[in-house]
Write a protein that holds these residues in place. Structure first.
Motif, PDB file in Angstrom:
ATOM      1  N   ASP A 174      -5.765  24.922  23.666  1.00 28.03           N
ATOM      2  CA  ASP A 174      -5.587  23.540  23.220  1.00 28.03           C
ATOM      3  C   ASP A 174      -6.358  22.530  24.068  1.00 28.03           C
ATOM      4  O   ASP A 174      -6.200  21.323  23.912  1.00 28.03           O
ATOM      5  N   HIS A 175      -7.218  23.012  24.974  1.00 31.08           N
ATOM      6  CA  HIS A 175      -8.023  22.122  25.814  1.00 31.08           C
ATOM      7  C   HIS A 175      -9.213  21.601  25.000  1.00 31.08           C
ATOM      8  O   HIS A 175      -9.801  22.346  24.200  1.00 31.08           O
ATOM      9  N   PRO A 176      -9.618  20.353  25.196  1.00 28.17           N
ATOM     10  CA  PRO A 176     -10.771  19.812  24.457  1.00 28.17           C
ATOM     11  C   PRO A 176     -12.034  20.643  24.612  1.00 28.17           C
ATOM     12  O   PRO A 176     -12.844  20.732  23.665  1.00 28.17           O
ATOM     13  N   LEU A 177     -12.236  21.268  25.786  1.00 33.02           N
ATOM     14  CA  LEU A 177     -13.450  22.061  25.993  1.00 33.02           C
ATOM     15  C   LEU A 177     -13.473  23.325  25.143  1.00 33.02           C
ATOM     16  O   LEU A 177     -14.538  23.930  24.949  1.00 33.02           O
ATOM     17  N   ALA A 178     -12.312  23.729  24.633  1.00 35.43           N
ATOM     18  CA  ALA A 178     -12.258  24.943  23.818  1.00 35.43           C
ATOM     19  C   ALA A 178     -13.053  24.788  22.528  1.00 35.43           C
ATOM     20  O   ALA A 178     -13.403  25.780  21.879  1.00 35.43           O
ATOM     21  N   ARG A 179     -13.368  23.557  22.138  1.00 40.57           N
ATOM     22  CA  ARG A 179     -14.141  23.335  20.915  1.00 40.57           C
ATOM     23  C   ARG A 179     -15.633  23.594  21.132  1.00 40.57           C
ATOM     24  O   ARG A 179     -16.396  23.647  20.165  1.00 40.57           O
ATOM     25  N   LYS A 180     -16.042  23.709  22.374  1.00 47.00           N
ATOM     26  CA  LYS A 180     -17.468  23.927  22.663  1.00 47.00           C
ATOM     27  C   LYS A 180     -17.800  25.416  22.580  1.00 47.00           C
ATOM     28  O   LYS A 180     -16.975  26.280  22.875  1.00 47.00           O
ATOM     29  N   ASP A 181     -19.038  25.710  22.197  1.00 41.89           N
ATOM     30  CA  ASP A 181     -19.487  27.104  22.117  1.00 41.89           C
ATOM     31  C   ASP A 181     -19.902  27.648  23.478  1.00 41.89           C
ATOM     32  O   ASP A 181     -19.888  28.867  23.695  1.00 41.89           O
ATOM     33  N   MET A 182     -20.307  26.762  24.344  1.00 40.92           N
ATOM     34  CA  MET A 182     -20.761  27.163  25.683  1.00 40.92           C
ATOM     35  C   MET A 182     -20.307  26.102  26.676  1.00 40.92           C
ATOM     36  O   MET A 182     -20.329  24.911  26.372  1.00 40.92           O
ATOM     37  N   ILE A 183     -19.898  26.554  27.862  1.00 43.78           N
ATOM     38  CA  ILE A 183     -19.426  25.631  28.891  1.00 43.78           C
ATOM     39  C   ILE A 183     -20.463  25.547  29.998  1.00 43.78           C
ATOM     40  O   ILE A 183     -20.857  26.577  30.567  1.00 43.78           O
ATOM     41  N   HIS A 184     -20.908  24.328  30.293  1.00 42.82           N
ATOM     42  CA  HIS A 184     -21.812  24.129  31.427  1.00 42.82           C
ATOM     43  C   HIS A 184     -20.981  23.707  32.630  1.00 42.82           C
ATOM     44  O   HIS A 184     -19.898  23.118  32.485  1.00 42.82           O
ATOM     45  N   ALA A 185     -21.494  23.996  33.811  1.00 43.93           N
ATOM     46  CA  ALA A 185     -20.765  23.633  35.031  1.00 43.93           C
ATOM     47  C   ALA A 185     -20.415  22.154  35.043  1.00 43.93           C
ATOM     48  O   ALA A 185     -19.335  21.760  35.507  1.00 43.93           O
ATOM     49  N   SER A 186     -21.306  21.325  34.507  1.00 44.38           N
ATOM     50  CA  SER A 186     -21.043  19.879  34.501  1.00 44.38           C
ATOM     51  C   SER A 186     -19.820  19.523  33.657  1.00 44.38           C
ATOM     52  O   SER A 186     -19.193  18.478  33.879  1.00 44.38           O
ATOM     53  N   ASP A 187     -19.477  20.377  32.671  1.00 42.98           N
ATOM     54  CA  ASP A 187     -18.303  20.114  31.841  1.00 42.98           C
ATOM     55  C   ASP A 187     -17.006  20.235  32.639  1.00 42.98           C
ATOM     56  O   ASP A 187     -15.961  19.725  32.213  1.00 42.98           O
TER      57      ASP A 187
END
Length: 305
Positions: A174-187
């Motif tokens: 349920d975290h907003p970042l879960a919608r991204k396909d790839m996580i960058h360190a800056s995220d």
């Protein structure tokens, strides 16, 4: 008096089959040859082994006593043969394995279980130790195989790479970042972060990525195992970066995995003592490890895509 093995085999065959003819068939020799071997054995022993009564063979008291001794010897030979054939199949003995805590999940246990099914006479001793202790124990020849992250560069250790893949970011579903396909360190700037212990190689490498980019995280949790890290993420305590091979709890429905950038390549290797020839049993188990780790890393990467 030196007894001839062929004589003993002929005697045993006659005792088992009851006749010279059947003994000859069992030994693939002629009936006269069996008769001659028995006669020679009786001459060498100095007593009769059979009474010949109306064309039938009846073991004497001495014959029955000798047969009991022969049977014990043949049972021992049978056990030796079984052990020898088991060694040819790499299926007997003990394999002593030392592994890092984060590498004791599905890839390792699946390899052990699969190998044990194929080689039921093999026993396993599995020790879980910190990385440096795994390396030291292999260098000191205390274990047959060590499973750890690479690189390992010691003259007393031979290394075989099992798999290589990039790290994954584990996030609450349920975290907003879960919608991204790839996580960058800056995220992950300002995010609560679940780290591995400070004395682990992986922790050092992860920290270096963020330090080089000048990205600050909220360093609130530290653990030695991926299972604890993933369980904390599932409880919404933070975000973690783990290897594809050490996410035993990542299949919980509360979690999602995403590829992480900059890429953090991770290599897993099997270590063996360099100055001790590896048995076929060890070599075939390393093959099983390589197959299991490679397959698992590929499956987890596909799930994170």
């Amino acid at each position: 008096m030196a007894l001839n093995l062929k004589q003993i085999e002929a005697f045993r065959a006659v005792m088992v089959t009851g006749t010279m003819v059947r003994a000859a068939e069992a030994l693939y020799i002629s009936q006269p040859a069996v008769s001659r071997l028995i006669a020679d054995l009786e001459r060498d022993l100095g007593y009769l082994l059979f009474n010949r009564t109306h064309g039938r063979l009846q073991p004497t008291e001495e014959g029955n006593a000798l047969y009991a001794e022969v049977q014990r010897s043949f049972v021992g030979l049978s056990q030796v043969e079984t052990a020898a054939r088991a060694l040819a199949r790499n299926s007997s003995g003990v394999l002593r394995v030392a592994a890092m805590p984060s590498l004791t999940g599905e890839p390792l246990t699946r390899a052990i279980a699969a190998y044990a099914r194929e080689n039921p006479e093999v026993s396993f001793e599995i020790e879980v130790r910190p990385r440096r202790h795994v390396i030291e124990s292999i260098a000191n020849q205390q274990f047959d195989i060590g499973v750890t992250t690479l690189p390992v560069d010691m003259p007393s250790i031979d290394v075989r790479q099992l798999s290589e893949d990039n790290s994954l970011c584990v996030i609450p579903r349920d975290h907003p970042l879960a919608r991204k396909d790839m996580i960058h360190a800056s995220d992950l700037a300002g995010e609560t972060f679940i780290s591995f212990s400070t004395d682990t190689l992986f922790r050092i490498r992860v920290d270096r990525v963020f330090d080089d980019l000048g990205i600050k995280r909220r360093m609130k949790f530290e653990t030695r195992t991926a299972e604890v890290a993933c369980n904390l993420v599932a409880e919404g305590a933070g975000i973690a970066i783990v290897g594809t091979w050490d996410v035993p709890a990542s299949k919980r429905p509360e979690l999602v995995m995403r590829k992480f950038e900059p890429a953090l390549p991770l290599r897993i290797g099997a270590l063996v003592p360099a100055h001790r020839p590896s048995s076929r049993r060890v070599e075939t188990f390393i093959d099983a490890l390589e197959e299991s780790f490679s397959a698992y890393a590929g499956a987890e990467t596909r799930r994170a895509s």
